[in-house]
Design a protein around this motif. Structure first.
Motif, PDB file in Angstrom:
ATOM      1  N   ARG A  62       0.921  -1.222   0.156  1.00  0.00           N
ATOM      2  CA  ARG A  62      -0.112   0.204   0.027  1.00  0.00           C
ATOM      3  C   ARG A  62       0.760   1.280  -0.023  1.00  0.00           C
ATOM      4  NH1 ARG A  62      -3.320  -3.322   3.111  1.00  0.00           N
ATOM      5  NH2 ARG A  62      -2.321  -2.758   5.018  1.00  0.00           N
ATOM      6  N   ILE A  63       1.761   1.423   0.685  1.00  0.00           N
ATOM      7  CA  ILE A  63       2.817   2.444   0.857  1.00  0.00           C
ATOM      8  C   ILE A  63       3.608   2.341  -0.528  1.00  0.00           C
ATOM      9  CG2 ILE A  63       4.943   3.401   1.982  1.00  0.00           C
ATOM     10  CD1 ILE A  63       3.919   1.740   4.409  1.00  0.00           C
ATOM     11  N   ARG A  64       3.776   1.509  -1.138  1.00  0.00           N
ATOM     12  CA  ARG A  64       4.828   1.388  -2.309  1.00  0.00           C
ATOM     13  C   ARG A  64       3.633   1.992  -3.549  1.00  0.00           C
ATOM     14  NH1 ARG A  64       5.248  -0.978  -6.880  1.00  0.00           N
ATOM     15  NH2 ARG A  64       3.719  -2.679  -6.694  1.00  0.00           N
ATOM     16  N   GLU A  65       2.484   1.585  -3.559  1.00  0.00           N
ATOM     17  CA  GLU A  65       1.576   2.075  -4.678  1.00  0.00           C
ATOM     18  C   GLU A  65       1.363   3.586  -4.304  1.00  0.00           C
ATOM     19  OE1 GLU A  65      -2.000  -0.206  -4.054  1.00  0.00           O
ATOM     20  OE2 GLU A  65      -1.019  -2.078  -5.094  1.00  0.00           O
ATOM     21  N   ARG A  66       1.200   4.063  -3.022  1.00  0.00           N
ATOM     22  CA  ARG A  66       0.775   5.477  -2.729  1.00  0.00           C
ATOM     23  C   ARG A  66       2.149   6.532  -3.174  1.00  0.00           C
ATOM     24  NH1 ARG A  66      -1.471   4.073   2.200  1.00  0.00           N
ATOM     25  NH2 ARG A  66       0.347   4.649   3.194  1.00  0.00           N
ATOM     26  N   THR A  67       3.538   5.857  -2.791  1.00  0.00           N
ATOM     27  CA  THR A  67       4.684   6.702  -3.236  1.00  0.00           C
ATOM     28  C   THR A  67       5.303   6.221  -4.466  1.00  0.00           C
ATOM     29  OG1 THR A  67       5.888   4.819  -2.029  1.00  0.00           O
ATOM     30  CG2 THR A  67       5.168   6.603  -0.509  1.00  0.00           C
ATOM     31  N   ARG A  68       4.680   5.497  -5.161  1.00  0.00           N
ATOM     32  CA  ARG A  68       5.227   5.023  -6.503  1.00  0.00           C
ATOM     33  C   ARG A  68       6.782   4.629  -6.264  1.00  0.00           C
ATOM     34  NH1 ARG A  68       1.106   6.386 -10.169  1.00  0.00           N
ATOM     35  NH2 ARG A  68      -0.089   8.313  -9.456  1.00  0.00           N
TER      36      ARG A  68
END
Length: 161
Positions: A62-68
């Motif tokens: 989820r963090i990876r998706e938000r921060t790209r």
């Protein structure tokens, strides 16, 4: 990371910022130079793989998706160097100090995402290994890189996946 270092015969030395430093050899000095290179390299490979696997955690995803961002990953530097080891400082904590440790910190800082950089000394030791796994490792070209507070450029190469 501490458990991975320990499992491969290393000891946790200290944290410097977000960097974990492990020593292979101290405090018992029961291994050869080639064995220390093998142990440190196996630990480096496992640490790289462990942090990459952590990227599959749903919270990290989820963090990876938000921060790209591409996920979790570390840059690792592996060096064979002499160090002064003992109980230092006001708290008498076991640690090591040397110009070689400074070189290793600079080497690690040169590394990229999920990249393992090894000094020429490590590559040379691994090429002497009797273990086919280590003799089969592939490396990028040897590179000389000037770094801050180190007299001579670091001679290193990238351990290829």
């Amino acid at each position: 990371m501490v458990h991975i270092l320990w499992r491969h015969g290393g000891v946790f030395d200290k944290m410097v910022g977000d960097c974990a430093i492990g020593l292979f050899g101290p405090p018992f000095f029961r291994t050869t130079r080639v064995q220390r290179a093998e142990l440190a390299t196996r630990a480096a490979l496992e640490i790289r793989d462990f942090t990459a696997a952590m990227s599959a955690d749903p919270e990290v995803e989820r963090i990876r998706e938000r921060t790209r961002l591409p996920g979790l990953g570390v840059a690792i530097g592996v060096n064979l160097a002499h160090a002064f080891c003992g109980l230092f400082g006001p708290n008498h904590q076991y640690t090591g100090f040397s110009t070689g440790m400074n070189q290793t910190a600079r080497l690690q800082a040169l590394g990229g995402f999920r990249e393992i950089l090894v000094m020429e000394s490590v590559r040379g030791a691994l090429e002497q290994s009797a273990d086919p796994f280590f003799r089969g490792l592939q490396y990028g070209p040897l590179t000389d890189t000037p770094v801050k507070n180190v007299e001579r450029p670091l001679r290193h190469c990238r351990l290829l996946p």
